[in-house]
Design an enzyme around this catalytic site. Structure first.
Site, PDB file in Angstrom:
ATOM      1  N   HIS A 158       0.829  -1.199   0.000  1.00  0.00           N
ATOM      2  CA  HIS A 158       0.000   0.000   0.000  1.00  0.00           C
ATOM      3  C   HIS A 158       0.866   1.253   0.000  1.00  0.00           C
ATOM      4  O   HIS A 158       2.089   1.183   0.091  1.00  0.00           O
ATOM      5  CB  HIS A 158      -0.921   0.002   1.228  1.00  0.00           C
ATOM      6  CG  HIS A 158      -0.202   0.164   2.532  1.00  0.00           C
ATOM      7  ND1 HIS A 158       0.521  -0.846   3.123  1.00  0.00           N
ATOM      8  CD2 HIS A 158      -0.075   1.242   3.365  1.00  0.00           C
ATOM      9  CE1 HIS A 158       1.039  -0.420   4.257  1.00  0.00           C
ATOM     10  NE2 HIS A 158       0.709   0.852   4.423  1.00  0.00           N
ATOM     11  N   HIS A 182       0.268   5.908   0.912  1.00  0.00           N
ATOM     12  CA  HIS A 182      -0.679   6.923   1.377  1.00  0.00           C
ATOM     13  C   HIS A 182      -0.113   8.317   1.183  1.00  0.00           C
ATOM     14  O   HIS A 182       1.080   8.484   0.867  1.00  0.00           O
ATOM     15  CB  HIS A 182      -1.080   6.712   2.841  1.00  0.00           C
ATOM     16  CG  HIS A 182      -0.058   6.033   3.681  1.00  0.00           C
ATOM     17  ND1 HIS A 182       1.115   6.633   4.065  1.00  0.00           N
ATOM     18  CD2 HIS A 182      -0.006   4.775   4.188  1.00  0.00           C
ATOM     19  CE1 HIS A 182       1.821   5.793   4.789  1.00  0.00           C
ATOM     20  NE2 HIS A 182       1.187   4.649   4.870  1.00  0.00           N
ATOM     21  N   GLU A 242       4.749   8.197   7.088  1.00  0.00           N
ATOM     22  CA  GLU A 242       4.539   7.165   8.111  1.00  0.00           C
ATOM     23  C   GLU A 242       5.845   6.925   8.862  1.00  0.00           C
ATOM     24  O   GLU A 242       6.859   6.579   8.272  1.00  0.00           O
ATOM     25  CB  GLU A 242       4.079   5.865   7.452  1.00  0.00           C
ATOM     26  CG  GLU A 242       4.010   4.668   8.399  1.00  0.00           C
ATOM     27  CD  GLU A 242       3.609   3.395   7.676  1.00  0.00           C
ATOM     28  OE1 GLU A 242       2.575   3.422   6.974  1.00  0.00           O
ATOM     29  OE2 GLU A 242       4.338   2.382   7.775  1.00  0.00           O
TER      30      GLU A 242
END
Length: 410
Positions: A95, A97, A101
């Protein structure tokens, strides 16, 4: 938990009285400085505490996840956090985003992979206490190894939700199969079993050594690792504890988030200080703490924290963090800034003319001269006062079940 009843009565000024209404005694015992605030608390300060134990748990076949965003903690304006656990072999699927992170491995071990914008790859195995960082848009994965794993994820936007990531399977489930076939240069018939929805967290087999599974990449490996092994960092040692500072100076890929990992011995405290560049987002790994926050205009409030809690300190708000338990207090101070910074009250006053400080505080110059002049981020608090709250108000987790951060931080 002790059945002893505590009342909202303060002996120092004979204020308050008994509470005869419906009560949650367990919560009162966990938060004695909310039930009976110190006399120095004043005004209305927003709630600065939320526990992961009060967060919704999303349970999947390969593990679970729960999050604390500004939905749960509106006082958080910079960051959001996710607590995630994977079974041995389980995946947090491929994934990416929009947010950066930053992650701290709480327990166990895992393998992470990533690809940078230049097409260079990365793969590494990490253990409890280690970190990783992926800036926005970097595709990555997490797979638990033989011990399984639990980790804290911190994201660079306060309203980030782990449920809204860009997932490989979710994307392909919403892309026509003829487009996928053309992209992968395969016949559409071989795509019949593509997942029809996201996998998110799912079971897998524990992989073999990296040397056996790593594939050759014509673009090579990333020049700077996306992981950081805490064993490579020497802590700053003080009279009552230690501090590990992890920012872009030692972890170059972390260009959005920095952190300090703090250990405070029983009877110690994080000195009076503030942070000039961003608010502080805290995660308590072990122990019990009292946190006093001063937010200008005579506004002050005191909170109690324990392992698994999240806290927020407003930007430039003065504060202290005191260990009120019988074991080392360990917590993370996380910031939306690539470089860690703080301002020590002791350092500030030590640089000023003695008479200036004396005039402000109405104390003698001789007393001012006795103030600390060396760096002391973690200092001793009078041991006789370190257990002001009755020890019977806190029940320890059975030894065989209790997470011990001391196994990680040596």
């Amino acid at each position: 938990m002790s059945n002893r009843k505590v009342e909202p009565e303060r002996t120092v000024d004979n204020a308050g009285w008994i509470d005869r209404g419906p009560r949650n005694y367990e919560r009162d015992l966990q938060n004695p400085d909310l039930l009976v605030p110190p006399i120095t608390d004043h005004g209305t300060v927003s709630n600065l505490r939320f526990s992961f134990s009060d967060a919704h748990m999303r349970i999947e076949e390969g593990g679970w996840t729960r999050e604390v965003t500004n939905r749960e903690l509106p006082a958080s304006h910079d960051l959001a956090g996710v607590d995630m656990c994977l079974k041995p072999g389980a995946y947090r699927e491929l994934h990416w985003h929009k947010e950066a992170e930053w992650a701290f491995m709480i327990a166990g071990n895992a393998r992470v992979t990533a690809l940078d914008a230049e097409g260079r790859s990365f793969i590494d195995d990490i253990n409890a206490g280690d970190l990783w960082n992926f800036e926005a848009g970097i595709p990555h994965s997490i797979q638990a190894l033989d011990q399984g794993c639990e980790f804290l994820l911190v994201f660079s936007e306060p309203d980030f939700s782990e449920n809204n990531t860009f997932l490989l399977t979710d994307w392909l489930a919403h892309t026509p199969k003829d487009i996928i076939a053309a992209n992968f240069k395969v016949d559409e018939s071989v795509l019949a079993n593509l997942p029809g929805k996201e996998k998110y967290i799912f079971n897998g087999e524990v992989p073999g050594p990296i040397s056996e599974v790593k594939k050759n990449n014509p673009n090579g490996d990333v020049p700077s690792p996306f992981t950081f092994h805490m064993s490579d960092l020497k802590p700053h040692e003080f009279e009552a504890g230690k501090v590990w500072i992890v920012d872009s100076k030692v972890f170059p890929v972390a260009q959005t988030i920095s952190a300090a990992i703090v250990e405070i011995q029983p009877g110690g405290m994080r000195e009076l200080h503030w942070h000039p560049k961003s608010e502080e987002w805290d995660y308590f790994v072990q122990g019990h703490a009292k946190v006093g926050v001063f937010n200008s205009a005579s506004l002050a409030r005191t909170f109690n924290f324990q392992a698994g809690d999240v806290g927020v300190i407003p930007i430039v708000a003065g504060h202290y963090i005191k260990n009120i338990g019988d074991e080392p207090l360990i917590f993370l101070e996380v910031f939306k800034n690539p470089v860690y910074s703080d301002i020590s009250l002791n350092k500030w006053l030590a640089t000023l003319p003695t008479q200036m400080v004396s005039d402000h505080l109405n104390i003698s110059p001789e007393t001012v001269d006795q103030f600390p002049k060396e760096e002391a981020a973690v200092v001793w608090y009078d041991q006789s006062h370190s257990k002001k709250n009755d020890e019977s108000t806190i029940e320890e987790t059975p030894q065989d079940l209790q997470y011990k951060a001391g196994q990680v931080f040596k």
